[in-house]
Design a protein around this motif. Structure first.
Motif, mmCIF file in Angstrom:
data_model
loop_
_atom_site.group_PDB
_atom_site.id
_atom_site.type_symbol
_atom_site.label_atom_id
_atom_site.label_comp_id
_atom_site.label_asym_id
_atom_site.label_seq_id
_atom_site.Cartn_x
_atom_site.Cartn_y
_atom_site.Cartn_z
ATOM 1 N N GLY A 44 -9.587 -14.315 4.257
ATOM 2 C CA GLY A 44 -8.142 -14.472 4.389
ATOM 3 C C GLY A 44 -7.383 -13.925 3.197
ATOM 4 O O GLY A 44 -6.228 -14.310 2.968
ATOM 5 N N ILE A 45 -7.994 -13.012 2.439
ATOM 6 C CA ILE A 45 -7.366 -12.428 1.249
ATOM 7 C C ILE A 45 -7.368 -10.910 1.397
ATOM 8 O O ILE A 45 -8.416 -10.304 1.647
ATOM 9 C CB ILE A 45 -8.112 -12.835 -0.034
ATOM 10 C CG1 ILE A 45 -8.124 -14.350 -0.182
ATOM 11 C CG2 ILE A 45 -7.467 -12.188 -1.256
ATOM 12 C CD1 ILE A 45 -8.967 -14.834 -1.345
ATOM 13 N N LYS A 46 -6.227 -10.290 1.206
ATOM 14 C CA LYS A 46 -6.097 -8.845 1.372
ATOM 15 C C LYS A 46 -6.183 -8.140 0.023
ATOM 16 O O LYS A 46 -5.479 -8.493 -0.925
ATOM 17 C CB LYS A 46 -4.766 -8.521 2.042
ATOM 18 C CG LYS A 46 -4.547 -7.039 2.325
ATOM 19 C CD LYS A 46 -3.237 -6.813 3.031
ATOM 20 C CE LYS A 46 -2.987 -5.344 3.308
ATOM 21 N NZ LYS A 46 -1.684 -5.126 3.996
ATOM 22 N N VAL A 47 -7.050 -7.144 -0.063
ATOM 23 C CA VAL A 47 -7.132 -6.287 -1.242
ATOM 24 C C VAL A 47 -6.094 -5.180 -1.093
ATOM 25 O O VAL A 47 -6.017 -4.514 -0.055
ATOM 26 C CB VAL A 47 -8.542 -5.683 -1.402
ATOM 27 C CG1 VAL A 47 -8.567 -4.630 -2.502
ATOM 28 C CG2 VAL A 47 -9.558 -6.776 -1.690
ATOM 29 N N THR A 48 -5.299 -4.983 -2.122
ATOM 30 C CA THR A 48 -4.206 -4.012 -2.042
ATOM 31 C C THR A 48 -4.338 -2.836 -2.998
ATOM 32 O O THR A 48 -3.717 -1.799 -2.787
ATOM 33 C CB THR A 48 -2.858 -4.704 -2.305
ATOM 34 O OG1 THR A 48 -2.905 -5.361 -3.587
ATOM 35 C CG2 THR A 48 -2.555 -5.731 -1.214
ATOM 36 N N ASP A 49 -5.131 -2.977 -4.073
ATOM 37 C CA ASP A 49 -5.190 -1.885 -5.048
ATOM 38 C C ASP A 49 -6.444 -2.005 -5.910
ATOM 39 O O ASP A 49 -7.158 -3.024 -5.872
ATOM 40 C CB ASP A 49 -3.945 -1.885 -5.942
ATOM 41 C CG ASP A 49 -3.570 -0.490 -6.418
ATOM 42 O OD1 ASP A 49 -4.409 0.429 -6.291
ATOM 43 O OD2 ASP A 49 -2.445 -0.323 -6.915
ATOM 44 N N LEU A 50 -6.692 -0.949 -6.684
ATOM 45 C CA LEU A 50 -7.830 -0.892 -7.599
ATOM 46 C C LEU A 50 -7.321 -0.637 -9.018
ATOM 47 O O LEU A 50 -6.881 0.478 -9.323
ATOM 48 C CB LEU A 50 -8.788 0.235 -7.183
ATOM 49 C CG LEU A 50 -9.431 0.131 -5.806
ATOM 50 C CD1 LEU A 50 -10.236 1.395 -5.506
ATOM 51 C CD2 LEU A 50 -10.323 -1.101 -5.714
ATOM 52 N N PRO A 51 -7.363 -1.625 -9.892
ATOM 53 C CA PRO A 51 -6.999 -1.378 -11.287
ATOM 54 C C PRO A 51 -8.058 -0.509 -11.960
ATOM 55 O O PRO A 51 -9.234 -0.555 -11.589
ATOM 56 C CB PRO A 51 -6.960 -2.780 -11.899
ATOM 57 C CG PRO A 51 -7.898 -3.585 -11.059
ATOM 58 C CD PRO A 51 -7.783 -3.028 -9.660
ATOM 59 N N ARG A 52 -7.638 0.261 -12.967
ATOM 60 C CA ARG A 52 -8.551 1.164 -13.652
ATOM 61 C C ARG A 52 -8.389 1.014 -15.160
ATOM 62 O O ARG A 52 -7.327 0.619 -15.650
ATOM 63 C CB ARG A 52 -8.303 2.615 -13.229
ATOM 64 C CG ARG A 52 -8.481 2.863 -11.724
ATOM 65 C CD ARG A 52 -8.027 4.260 -11.353
ATOM 66 N NE ARG A 52 -8.055 4.483 -9.919
ATOM 67 C CZ ARG A 52 -9.047 5.072 -9.253
ATOM 68 N NH1 ARG A 52 -10.116 5.487 -9.925
ATOM 69 N NH2 ARG A 52 -8.981 5.248 -7.948
ATOM 70 N N ASP A 53 -9.461 1.370 -15.879
ATOM 71 C CA ASP A 53 -9.362 1.347 -17.335
ATOM 72 C C ASP A 53 -8.772 2.660 -17.823
ATOM 73 O O ASP A 53 -8.373 3.521 -17.029
ATOM 74 C CB ASP A 53 -10.724 1.050 -17.975
ATOM 75 C CG ASP A 53 -11.784 2.113 -17.654
ATOM 76 O OD1 ASP A 53 -11.405 3.247 -17.294
ATOM 77 O OD2 ASP A 53 -12.981 1.810 -17.774
ATOM 78 N N GLU A 54 -8.716 2.817 -19.156
ATOM 79 C CA GLU A 54 -8.054 3.999 -19.714
ATOM 80 C C GLU A 54 -8.772 5.297 -19.369
ATOM 81 O O GLU A 54 -8.176 6.391 -19.430
ATOM 82 C CB GLU A 54 -7.947 3.855 -21.244
ATOM 83 C CG GLU A 54 -9.277 3.718 -21.967
ATOM 84 C CD GLU A 54 -9.779 2.286 -22.002
ATOM 85 O OE1 GLU A 54 -10.758 2.020 -22.716
ATOM 86 O OE2 GLU A 54 -9.162 1.430 -21.324
#
Length: 387
Positions: free
Chosen positions: A120-130
């Motif tokens: 019941g949780i939607k993934v919306t994006d992918l954080p990235r490192d530098e």
């Protein structure tokens, strides 16, 4: 907390990969936007190679306890009338059962192996490192840290799109309408594929007196479905001679299927199952590809985590293994589709194959991943095609 692996998608590919990784001692999290059990538009067939994959995963007994139907082969019926039957042999067979049952079993198996599950949780994006490496997911408005993200979120994968690996926009070459039906004639343990012009109807018993019926509509006819999928599906049943059959649930529609990818790995992430590129499956290849892809992914991810290197280069063994495993089947599927989508050509082939049962069996074995595609190149089989 930083997870070793975050798996986005709790279907067969995601649950199988998570179970294997959790069993290996890696901290594994599964996230899915749906709550389980849930229906899924799918032909719901698992070929013999998929059955073997379930056995290797250690979950086949649970699946068999759910009462799936047995698939001993497939009958292909051309629009002109001729048909041929291809049977599995050597003590192997396929099975079929509703996806809501299969997926719930596989997700529970992953949980039992040690994976944590959040639905019941939607993934919306992918954080990235530098350096541009994926470092987790944004889900439910929060960042969840992970060393490797596995995208197993299906045809419309958000992970695929956020990684920028979609080769081009999907094309609506086909639309599929799926529902369960009661009251069809006994198919004696074999599925059927019926060509109706350029439209195709697949039928397979799934246990409990029900059959899965999937109507595949060519893209240029998709406008005829409009907002009336139930009526279109029911009309297709009548055209197949099943006027007395009773549909027991709403029709689910899915497509487009033509979603090519440029690759299945990136820095800190990889794709499995339909998210890694989709082609039209035949006799249950879709679920097999999901399960086998999960095995290949888990092997590579485990090695990358142990080495402390989650770069795309470190994940490339999975990409190479995936292409070796699935490339021949994809090429064969294009050949099969060329016949199925051309009624006169399919009728010609069906007449020849009906007279040559050994050749029909060989084709079903290759499309069912029982034998390698190269087995069709045996001189004895080529002679039967030519003569």
């Amino acid at each position: 907390m930083t997870w070793d692996t975050i798996v986005v998608g709790g279907g067969p590919a995601g649950s199988a990969a998570a179970a294997l990784l959790a069993r290996g001692g890696w901290r594994t999290l599964i996230i899915d936007r749906a709550h389980f059990p849930r229906r899924k538009p799918c032909a719901e067939c698992i070929n013999p190679a998929g059955v073997a994959a379930l056995r290797r995963l250690g979950v086949l007994d649970r699946v068999m306890d759910a009462g799936p139907a047995r698939l001993d082969g497939w009958r292909i019926v051309s629009d002109a009338g001729p048909s041929f039957l291809g049977r599995f042999s050597g003590g192997v067979h396929g099975i079929a059962l509703p996806r809501e049952t299969l997926d719930a079993i596989l997700l529970d198996h992953a949980r039992d192996a040690g994976a944590q599950v959040r639905t019941g949780i939607k993934v919306t994006d992918l954080p990235r490192d530098e350096d541009g490496r994926v470092r987790g997911v944004i889900a439910g408005g929060e960042e969840i840290a992970g060393r490797i993200v596995i995208g197993a979120d299906g045809l419309r994968s958000i992970i695929l799109r956020r990684l920028g690996l979609l080769a081009r926009a999907p094309r609506l070459r086909k639309l599929a309408l799926t529902a369960h039906v009661r009251g069809l004639p006994d198919m004696r343990g074999c599925g059927q594929m019926r060509a109706r012009g350029r439209r195709c109807v697949g039928i397979a018993e799934v246990g409990g007196g029900l059959a899965n019926v999937t109507v595949v509509v060519p893209g240029e006819q998709a406008h005829e479905v409009g907002g009336h999928a139930d009526a279109y599906f029911d009309a297709a049943l009548r055209e197949c001679g099943f006027a007395d059959a009773q549909r027991v649930d709403d029709v689910l529609a899915t497509g487009p299927f033509d979603c090519p990818v440029r690759g299945a790995v990136a820095d800190g992430a990889l794709l499995v199952g339909d998210a890694a590129g989709y082609y039209d499956p035949f006799t249950g290849q879709g679920i097999y590809r999901a399960l086998r892809g999960a095995e290949l992914a888990a092997e590579t991810v485990g090695a990358a985590l142990r080495a402390g290197d989650t770069s795309a280069a470190a994940l490339m063994p999975y990409e190479r293994a995936r292409r070796r495993a699935f490339g021949p089947g994809e090429r064969l599927q294009h050949v099969v589709e060329a016949f199925v989508s051309r009624p006169r050509l399919l009728g010609w082939a069906a007449r020849r194959l009906d007279r040559r049962p050994q050749l029909g069996d060989a084709i079903i074995h290759a499309t069912g991943d029982v034998r390698p595609v190269r087995s069709l190149l045996r001189p004895s089989l080529i002679a039967q095609i030519i003569v």
